[in-house]
Design a protein around this motif. Structure first.
Motif, PDB file in Angstrom:
ATOM      1  N   LEU A  28       0.822  -1.207   0.000  1.00 45.85           N
ATOM      2  CA  LEU A  28       0.000   0.000   0.000  1.00 45.85           C
ATOM      3  C   LEU A  28       0.861   1.265   0.000  1.00 45.85           C
ATOM      4  O   LEU A  28       0.553   2.238  -0.689  1.00 45.85           O
ATOM      5  N   LYS A  29       1.959   1.245   0.770  1.00 44.65           N
ATOM      6  CA  LYS A  29       2.847   2.405   0.821  1.00 44.65           C
ATOM      7  C   LYS A  29       3.514   2.639  -0.526  1.00 44.65           C
ATOM      8  O   LYS A  29       3.614   3.781  -0.984  1.00 44.65           O
ATOM      9  N   SER A  30       3.954   1.576  -1.198  1.00 44.59           N
ATOM     10  CA  SER A  30       4.593   1.747  -2.503  1.00 44.59           C
ATOM     11  C   SER A  30       3.586   2.205  -3.550  1.00 44.59           C
ATOM     12  O   SER A  30       3.902   3.003  -4.426  1.00 44.59           O
ATOM     13  N   LYS A  31       2.364   1.735  -3.446  1.00 42.27           N
ATOM     14  CA  LYS A  31       1.298   2.153  -4.363  1.00 42.27           C
ATOM     15  C   LYS A  31       0.996   3.648  -4.189  1.00 42.27           C
ATOM     16  O   LYS A  31       0.846   4.378  -5.166  1.00 42.27           O
ATOM     17  N   ALA A  32       0.934   4.102  -2.945  1.00 41.97           N
ATOM     18  CA  ALA A  32       0.671   5.518  -2.670  1.00 41.97           C
ATOM     19  C   ALA A  32       1.828   6.380  -3.149  1.00 41.97           C
ATOM     20  O   ALA A  32       1.630   7.468  -3.683  1.00 41.97           O
ATOM     21  N   LYS A  33       3.053   5.895  -2.980  1.00 37.46           N
ATOM     22  CA  LYS A  33       4.228   6.648  -3.421  1.00 37.46           C
ATOM     23  C   LYS A  33       4.245   6.779  -4.937  1.00 37.46           C
ATOM     24  O   LYS A  33       4.525   7.845  -5.477  1.00 37.46           O
ATOM     25  N   ALA A  34       3.920   5.716  -5.643  1.00 37.69           N
ATOM     26  CA  ALA A  34       3.886   5.744  -7.104  1.00 37.69           C
ATOM     27  C   ALA A  34       2.795   6.691  -7.592  1.00 37.69           C
ATOM     28  O   ALA A  34       2.979   7.413  -8.576  1.00 37.69           O
ATOM     29  N   LYS A  35       1.678   6.732  -6.907  1.00 34.68           N
ATOM     30  CA  LYS A  35       0.574   7.615  -7.294  1.00 34.68           C
ATOM     31  C   LYS A  35       0.974   9.080  -7.126  1.00 34.68           C
ATOM     32  O   LYS A  35       0.665   9.919  -7.959  1.00 34.68           O
ATOM     33  N   ARG A  36       1.702   9.391  -6.032  1.00 35.32           N
ATOM     34  CA  ARG A  36       2.149  10.766  -5.806  1.00 35.32           C
ATOM     35  C   ARG A  36       3.107  11.205  -6.900  1.00 35.32           C
ATOM     36  O   ARG A  36       3.066  12.335  -7.344  1.00 35.32           O
ATOM     37  N   LYS A  37       3.981  10.317  -7.347  1.00 35.75           N
ATOM     38  CA  LYS A  37       4.946  10.669  -8.379  1.00 35.75           C
ATOM     39  C   LYS A  37       4.238  11.031  -9.681  1.00 35.75           C
ATOM     40  O   LYS A  37       4.621  11.955 -10.360  1.00 35.75           O
ATOM     41  N   VAL A  38       3.191  10.311 -10.016  1.00 39.19           N
ATOM     42  CA  VAL A  38       2.455  10.569 -11.248  1.00 39.19           C
ATOM     43  C   VAL A  38       1.768  11.923 -11.169  1.00 39.19           C
ATOM     44  O   VAL A  38       1.770  12.680 -12.125  1.00 39.19           O
ATOM     45  N   GLU A  39       1.190  12.252 -10.034  1.00 39.97           N
ATOM     46  CA  GLU A  39       0.470  13.506  -9.883  1.00 39.97           C
ATOM     47  C   GLU A  39       1.402  14.711  -9.889  1.00 39.97           C
ATOM     48  O   GLU A  39       1.018  15.776 -10.322  1.00 39.97           O
ATOM     49  N   VAL A  40       2.638  14.551  -9.433  1.00 42.14           N
ATOM     50  CA  VAL A  40       3.563  15.670  -9.307  1.00 42.14           C
ATOM     51  C   VAL A  40       4.201  16.040 -10.647  1.00 42.14           C
ATOM     52  O   VAL A  40       4.558  17.171 -10.871  1.00 42.14           O
ATOM     53  N   GLN A  41       4.313  15.074 -11.551  1.00 46.08           N
ATOM     54  CA  GLN A  41       4.979  15.342 -12.815  1.00 46.08           C
ATOM     55  C   GLN A  41       4.196  16.388 -13.613  1.00 46.08           C
ATOM     56  O   GLN A  41       2.989  16.295 -13.773  1.00 46.08           O
ATOM     57  N   ARG A  42       4.938  17.371 -14.136  1.00 48.24           N
ATOM     58  CA  ARG A  42       4.336  18.437 -14.932  1.00 48.24           C
ATOM     59  C   ARG A  42       5.083  18.558 -16.243  1.00 48.24           C
ATOM     60  O   ARG A  42       6.234  18.184 -16.344  1.00 48.24           O
ATOM     61  N   LYS A  43       4.429  19.113 -17.215  1.00 43.90           N
ATOM     62  CA  LYS A  43       5.059  19.310 -18.511  1.00 43.90           C
ATOM     63  C   LYS A  43       5.102  20.814 -18.788  1.00 43.90           C
ATOM     64  O   LYS A  43       4.075  21.492 -18.758  1.00 43.90           O
ATOM     65  N   ALA A  44       6.294  21.300 -19.063  1.00 47.28           N
ATOM     66  CA  ALA A  44       6.460  22.731 -19.316  1.00 47.28           C
ATOM     67  C   ALA A  44       5.834  23.108 -20.660  1.00 47.28           C
ATOM     68  O   ALA A  44       5.841  22.340 -21.611  1.00 47.28           O
TER      69      ALA A  44
END
Length: 68
Positions: A28-44
């Motif tokens: 569950l912790k690794s799943k939550a961490k992976a989800k946060r990484k996806v949400e944080v990524q931005r495209k200039a």
């Protein structure tokens, strides 16, 4: 559910099941961490062309003439 309630339930389990619970918590912790990484990524550059500035943007404002 309070942490103490979870702990009390965990304390009553046999050791092999406690290991399964620990593995599930890690999952569950690794799943939550992976989800946060996806949400944080931005495209200039996604808003390029949406904001227009006037030609006189850098010119002094008339309201501040007495201060200059």
């Amino acid at each position: 559910m309070a942490d103490i309630d979870i702990y009390m339930k965990l304390a009553t389990l046999p050791d092999d099941m406690k290991k399964e619970v620990g593995d599930f918590v890690d999952f569950l912790k690794s799943k939550a961490k992976a989800k946060r990484k996806v949400e944080v990524q931005r495209k200039a550059g996604l808003a390029k062309g949406l904001i227009k500035m006037k030609e006189d943007f850098d010119e002094p404002l008339n309201d501040f003439e007495e201060y200059l």
